[in-house]
Motif scaffolding. Structure first.
Motif, PDB file in Angstrom:
ATOM      1  N   SER A 149      14.746  28.198  77.930  1.00 19.65           N
ATOM      2  CA  SER A 149      13.485  27.443  77.970  1.00 19.65           C
ATOM      3  C   SER A 149      13.772  25.948  78.035  1.00 19.65           C
ATOM      4  O   SER A 149      14.893  25.497  77.764  1.00 19.65           O
ATOM      5  CB  SER A 149      12.650  27.738  76.726  1.00 19.65           C
ATOM      6  OG  SER A 149      13.259  27.171  75.569  1.00 19.65           O
ATOM      7  N   TYR A 306       8.733  27.371  80.377  1.00 12.34           N
ATOM      8  CA  TYR A 306       7.642  26.977  79.480  1.00 12.34           C
ATOM      9  C   TYR A 306       6.983  28.145  78.749  1.00 12.34           C
ATOM     10  O   TYR A 306       6.208  27.924  77.829  1.00 12.34           O
ATOM     11  CB  TYR A 306       6.584  26.192  80.266  1.00 12.34           C
ATOM     12  CG  TYR A 306       7.137  24.928  80.873  1.00 12.34           C
ATOM     13  CD1 TYR A 306       7.383  23.808  80.088  1.00 12.34           C
ATOM     14  CD2 TYR A 306       7.448  24.866  82.229  1.00 12.34           C
ATOM     15  CE1 TYR A 306       7.913  22.653  80.637  1.00 12.34           C
ATOM     16  CE2 TYR A 306       7.983  23.715  82.790  1.00 12.34           C
ATOM     17  CZ  TYR A 306       8.219  22.601  81.985  1.00 12.34           C
ATOM     18  OH  TYR A 306       8.753  21.467  82.521  1.00 12.34           O
ATOM     19  N   LYS A 307       7.281  29.362  79.165  1.00 10.13           N
ATOM     20  CA  LYS A 307       6.693  30.523  78.487  1.00 10.13           C
ATOM     21  C   LYS A 307       7.447  31.771  78.920  1.00 10.13           C
ATOM     22  O   LYS A 307       8.230  31.747  79.871  1.00 10.13           O
ATOM     23  CB  LYS A 307       5.220  30.675  78.858  1.00 10.13           C
ATOM     24  CG  LYS A 307       4.996  31.020  80.326  1.00 10.13           C
ATOM     25  CD  LYS A 307       3.543  31.333  80.623  1.00 10.13           C
ATOM     26  CE  LYS A 307       3.381  31.792  82.082  1.00 10.13           C
ATOM     27  NZ  LYS A 307       1.991  32.195  82.382  1.00 10.13           N
ATOM     28  N   GLU A 308       7.221  32.856  78.199  1.00  8.92           N
ATOM     29  CA  GLU A 308       7.775  34.133  78.615  1.00  8.92           C
ATOM     30  C   GLU A 308       6.966  34.632  79.820  1.00  8.92           C
ATOM     31  O   GLU A 308       5.728  34.688  79.764  1.00  8.92           O
ATOM     32  CB  GLU A 308       7.677  35.151  77.479  1.00  8.92           C
ATOM     33  CG  GLU A 308       8.613  34.866  76.311  1.00  8.92           C
ATOM     34  CD  GLU A 308      10.060  35.128  76.665  1.00  8.92           C
ATOM     35  OE1 GLU A 308      10.327  36.075  77.425  1.00  8.92           O
ATOM     36  OE2 GLU A 308      10.924  34.365  76.205  1.00  8.92           O
ATOM     37  N   THR A 310       4.938  36.846  82.415  1.00  8.96           N
ATOM     38  CA  THR A 310       4.053  37.995  82.234  1.00  8.96           C
ATOM     39  C   THR A 310       3.923  38.739  83.563  1.00  8.96           C
ATOM     40  O   THR A 310       4.643  38.456  84.517  1.00  8.96           O
ATOM     41  CB  THR A 310       2.664  37.535  81.770  1.00  8.96           C
ATOM     42  OG1 THR A 310       2.030  36.791  82.842  1.00  8.96           O
ATOM     43  CG2 THR A 310       2.760  36.634  80.537  1.00  8.96           C
TER      44      THR A 310
END
Length: 408
Positions: A149, A306-308, A310
């Motif tokens: 990240s 910035y995020k997992e 999806t």
């Protein structure tokens, strides 16, 4: 450890000698290539040692570097000849070799002292202690795992002075750091030894078995199931990459076309230069992202930064955006008096179509094709034959190695 803000290297892929020269002409500070052994792209136009020499000479003449990817996972017998391979790379002037397997790293240090070694992303370096470990082994740069990240990169940059390289654009592997055996099982081709069949990008039906009855969960009007990830693009977040201390911004795509390589290298060159020249007044230009969409093969996301990811970062269901341009021709010559360009055709196009020219450092211009002549001077309506030589008037000056594309 604190880092001084510095301009990162733009690192582009080069599947063959032509792509190497194009990448550098269009702004890359360095390119990475494959040799004919020990790499993960057996189907790319990998370089012979003689081709490497030509590429190195061109790169060094343009103040650029050349790295060789030798990042396979070695099985018993796979390391045979590695010492000689690395020595040859060192002796012909390769700037660094990118390796993941500890055995190959050891062989490189033992048999080719003086050849810089960079750790491949396949090795899954995700924290600063890992970078410190590899520093003690003698490595000067680590290509970070794609699962890292932005917050983790910032921490790594604060706690180690090992050079960091990170992917910023291109295809994403659905498995962790590219370590996948799906291709082995589906096609008997080892992804970790250069033979990936990209089974994850195949189209599959999806079945549910209930009381012995098999039911296809994919409706007839829906796209078949795929495990494929969307592509990565960090064009909007160059300031974050620079401020985190990333030393090299890596573009994926040794299998991609010169249209892709030229466009992506040029766009990231402009963004990096704009930010580093005046960080306080930097403004993202939406035209950069529009330019990338002219060569994008899949939808784009920021990956793990910035995020997992999806299901929105997976290619399933209807395509949400489709690239609108195709590579049409390369400029060979331009006559300033007649304003006529000589082109080499790369895709079928004809009179009446809107086309666009662009070149190194030039954002380009659009016009409509009004007239075409073949190499014999005969007027033609279309340029249908691959690699044929044609002439046409252009609205503005162009130069050799400018490219022309058209709307699909």
């Amino acid at each position: 450890m604190s880092r001084i803000l510095k301009k990162p290297e733009v690192l582009a892929p080069a599947g063959n000698l032509e792509k190497l020269k194009i990448a550098i002409r269009y702004g890359a500070d360095a390119v990475y290539i494959g040799g004919q052994a020990f790499g993960l792209r057996s189907r790319a136009g990998n370089f012979s040692f003689e081709e490497m020499k030509l590429g190195i000479a061109f790169a060094h003449d343009h103040n650029a570097k050349v790295y060789v990817a030798a990042n396979m996972v070695a099985h018993a017998g796979d390391t045979e000849g590695a010492g000689e391979f690395f020595r040859t790379l060192r002796d012909i002037g390769i700037d660094a070799v990118i390796v993941s397997d500890p055995a190959l790293i050891s062989i490189c240090f033992q048999d080719a002292p003086g050849l810089p070694v960079h750790l491949s992303t396949q090795a899954s370096a995700t924290n600063y202690k890992t970078l410190e470990f590899w520093k003690k082994q003698g490595l000067e740069r680590v290509v970070l795992a794609r699962e890292v990240s932005m917050q983790e990169i910032q921490e790594i940059g604060e706690k180690t002075d090992v050079e960091m390289e990170a992917f910023i654009h291109g295809a994403m592997c659905i498995s962790y750091s590219g370590r996948c055996t799906l291709s082995n099982h589906m096609a008997n081709r080892d992804a970790n030894r250069g033979g990936c069949a990209q089974s994850c990008r195949w189209k599959y039906d999806l079945f549910e078995i209930d009381n012995g009855i098999s039911k296809n969960l994919v409706d007839e009007d829906e796209e078949p199931f795929s495990m494929s990830a969307v592509d990565l693009s960090m064009i909007k977040y160059i300031p974050d990459m620079v401020n985190a201390g990333v030393d090299s911004l890596k573009i994926e795509g040794r299998m991609k076309s010169i249209h892709y390589v030229s466009t992506v290298a040029s766009v990231y060159r402009r963004a990096v230069d704009a930010y580093c020249e005046d960080p306080e007044n930097y403004v993202f230009d939406p035209a950069w992202e529009d330019e990338l969409w002219k060569v994008a093969q899949r939808e784009l996301s920021t990956g793990f930064f910035y995020k997992e990811p999806t299901e929105d970062e997976q290619l399933f269901g209807k395509t949400r955006k489709i690239p609108q341009y195709a590579f049409a021709a390369q400029v060979l010559e331009y006559d300033e008096e007649t304003k006529i360009a000589t082109l080499q055709q790369r895709n079928n196009f004809g009179v009446g179509e809107e086309i666009e020219f662009y070149g190194p450092g030039d954002t380009g211009f659009k016009q409509v094709v009004e007239v075409l002549w073949n190499e014999d001077g005969v007027e033609i309506d279309r340029a249908p034959n691959a690699m044929m030589t044609i002439k046409m008037p252009v609205d503005k000056p162009v130069k050799p190695f400018y490219f022309m594309r058209k709307k699909k």
